[in-house]
Design a protein around this motif. Structure first.
Motif, PDB file in Angstrom:
ATOM      1  N   ASP A   1       0.837  -1.206   0.000  1.00 57.00           N
ATOM      2  CA  ASP A   1       0.000   0.000   0.000  1.00 57.00           C
ATOM      3  C   ASP A   1       0.869   1.252   0.000  1.00 57.00           C
ATOM      4  N   PHE A   2       1.944   1.170   0.749  1.00 56.20           N
ATOM      5  CA  PHE A   2       2.874   2.300   0.828  1.00 56.20           C
ATOM      6  C   PHE A   2       3.495   2.562  -0.541  1.00 56.20           C
TER       7      PHE A   2
ATOM      8  N   ARG B   1       3.267   5.749  -5.663  1.00 57.35           N
ATOM      9  CA  ARG B   1       3.160   5.666  -7.130  1.00 57.35           C
ATOM     10  C   ARG B   1       4.516   5.335  -7.756  1.00 57.35           C
ATOM     11  N   LEU B   2       5.143   4.301  -7.227  1.00 55.27           N
ATOM     12  CA  LEU B   2       6.460   3.894  -7.711  1.00 55.27           C
ATOM     13  C   LEU B   2       6.347   3.233  -9.079  1.00 55.27           C
ATOM     14  N   ASN B   3       7.390   3.420  -9.891  1.00 50.92           N
ATOM     15  CA  ASN B   3       7.429   2.705 -11.159  1.00 50.92           C
ATOM     16  C   ASN B   3       7.952   1.288 -10.929  1.00 50.92           C
TER      17      ASN B   3
ATOM     18  N   ALA C   1      12.760  19.102  -0.327  1.00 48.87           N
ATOM     19  CA  ALA C   1      13.930  19.977  -0.428  1.00 48.87           C
ATOM     20  C   ALA C   1      15.015  19.580   0.568  1.00 48.87           C
ATOM     21  N   LYS C   2      14.614  18.943   1.667  1.00 45.96           N
ATOM     22  CA  LYS C   2      15.571  18.539   2.699  1.00 45.96           C
ATOM     23  C   LYS C   2      16.106  17.121   2.482  1.00 45.96           C
ATOM     24  N   GLY C   3      15.586  16.417   1.475  1.00 46.85           N
ATOM     25  CA  GLY C   3      16.101  15.090   1.186  1.00 46.85           C
ATOM     26  C   GLY C   3      15.080  13.985   1.103  1.00 46.85           C
ATOM     27  N   LEU C   4      13.805  14.292   1.340  1.00 46.88           N
ATOM     28  CA  LEU C   4      12.763  13.265   1.225  1.00 46.88           C
ATOM     29  C   LEU C   4      12.584  12.909  -0.251  1.00 46.88           C
ATOM     30  N   PRO C   5      12.546  11.604  -0.590  1.00 47.12           N
ATOM     31  CA  PRO C   5      12.302  11.236  -1.989  1.00 47.12           C
ATOM     32  C   PRO C   5      10.979  11.829  -2.477  1.00 47.12           C
ATOM     33  N   PRO C   6      10.946  12.385  -3.681  1.00 48.13           N
ATOM     34  CA  PRO C   6       9.714  12.987  -4.206  1.00 48.13           C
ATOM     35  C   PRO C   6       8.535  12.027  -4.178  1.00 48.13           C
TER      36      PRO C   6
ATOM     37  N   GLN D   1      11.418   1.024  -9.309  1.00 50.60           N
ATOM     38  CA  GLN D   1      11.410   1.483  -7.921  1.00 50.60           C
ATOM     39  C   GLN D   1      10.735   0.466  -7.003  1.00 50.60           C
ATOM     40  N   VAL D   2       9.668  -0.182  -7.507  1.00 44.67           N
ATOM     41  CA  VAL D   2       9.003  -1.228  -6.727  1.00 44.67           C
ATOM     42  C   VAL D   2       9.973  -2.375  -6.467  1.00 44.67           C
ATOM     43  N   ALA D   3      10.731  -2.748  -7.499  1.00 43.46           N
ATOM     44  CA  ALA D   3      11.710  -3.833  -7.355  1.00 43.46           C
ATOM     45  C   ALA D   3      12.764  -3.461  -6.317  1.00 43.46           C
ATOM     46  N   GLU D   4      13.225  -2.218  -6.348  1.00 45.08           N
ATOM     47  CA  GLU D   4      14.231  -1.759  -5.384  1.00 45.08           C
ATOM     48  C   GLU D   4      13.660  -1.746  -3.967  1.00 45.08           C
TER      49      GLU D   4
END
Length: 281
Positions: free
Chosen positions: A86-87, A92-94, A250-255, A97-100
């Protein structure tokens, strides 16, 4: 390459023999390798301080520690897997990114997972950003609550993670209380949304969640009914600023995690509206 050419030429001129050239070529090769290592080291250091590196570290550490928290009670349950999936959907990972994310989650489940080392690396990059550390910790709390029960092993692990990030037991207790209340907000919101999807109302009404209470609203904001209106407003503004998606990125959180931050700000806003209505301000 420059080292090889220069070394071969110097070796040949020195002994006037091709063996000298070969010796010089080898020395030049060693010089090139050393130079390459220096260049690579510089590139690595440059990458490590970049925003891309910070976002990658945040992303991978989040999912690997999620896997470790899920395994804390002995086994990873279907609820843990659902929370992770769910996370990923919320982010909305591609496909890549889901594999990673799944690789990271699996790593966290492994026996001997170096939690202390991973959190230390995370803290080296985000230790001065308490808001991001708290955001990370809240995700781990959410993982521990996948089955709506916080078991002793999960709680002890959360204490360990919290302490490494600079949060004490009291801080963790408050974050857990905030998440429990937020969970009720989200469950209620989800059921309200499902009502608009034309499906069997009878089956849904029998399991309908109660609307979030005023106490839940206070807990989401991190205040109590004894606090003044001024303190409540101050806590609300601090939380909204602290969880602002653009600021966190802006502080480093993945978009990709912006959607998670947006969900949190919506819950904070909903809770604040309930308090405003009850306190008439």
């Amino acid at each position: 390459m420059i080292g090889k050419i220069a070394g071969a030429l110097f070796g040949f001129l020195l002994v006037r023999h091709f063996l000298g050239a070969l010796a010089g070529l080898w020395i030049g090769h060693l010089f090139d390798k050393a130079l390459q290592r220096m260049n690579d080291k510089g590139n690595v250091e440059e990458w490590l301080i970049s925003n891309d590196a910070k976002q990658s570290i945040f992303f991978y550490t989040t999912f690997s520690v999620m896997g470790h928290v899920a395994k804390a009670s002995g086994r990873v349950t279907p609820e843990h897997i659902k929370t992770a999936n769910d996370f990923m959907d919320q982010m909305r990972l591609n496909e890549q990114q889901v594999a990673e994310a799944k690789d990271a989650f699996r790593e966290g489940k492994l026996l001997g997972f170096p939690l202390k080392k991973k959190i230390k690396q995370f803290k080296n990059h985000f230790g001065n950003r308490r808001d991001l550390c708290q955001f990370f910790l809240e995700i781990q709390i959410q993982t521990a609550y996948s089955d709506s029960i916080l078991e002793a092993d999960e709680y002890n692990l959360l204490i360990n993670i919290a302490k490494q990030l600079g949060f004490n037991k009291r801080n963790l207790t408050q974050l857990i209380a905030m998440w429990e209340a937020e969970m009720r907000f989200q469950n209620y919101k989800q059921q309200q949304q499902e009502k608009y999807k034309q499906y069997d109302r009878k089956s849904s009404s029998s399991q309908e969640a109660k609307a979030p209470s005023l106490l839940d609203a206070y807990a989401v904001i991190g205040v109590s009914d004894r606090d003044s209106v001024r303190d409540i407003k101050r806590a609300y503004k601090r939380l909204m600023s602290q969880n602002h998606p653009d600021k966190l990125v802006a502080k480093g959180l993945p978009p990709e995690m912006m959607e998670v931050a947006k969900q949190k700000t919506q819950d904070i806003q909903s809770a604040y509206e309930i308090i405003k209505k009850a306190r008439d301000f």
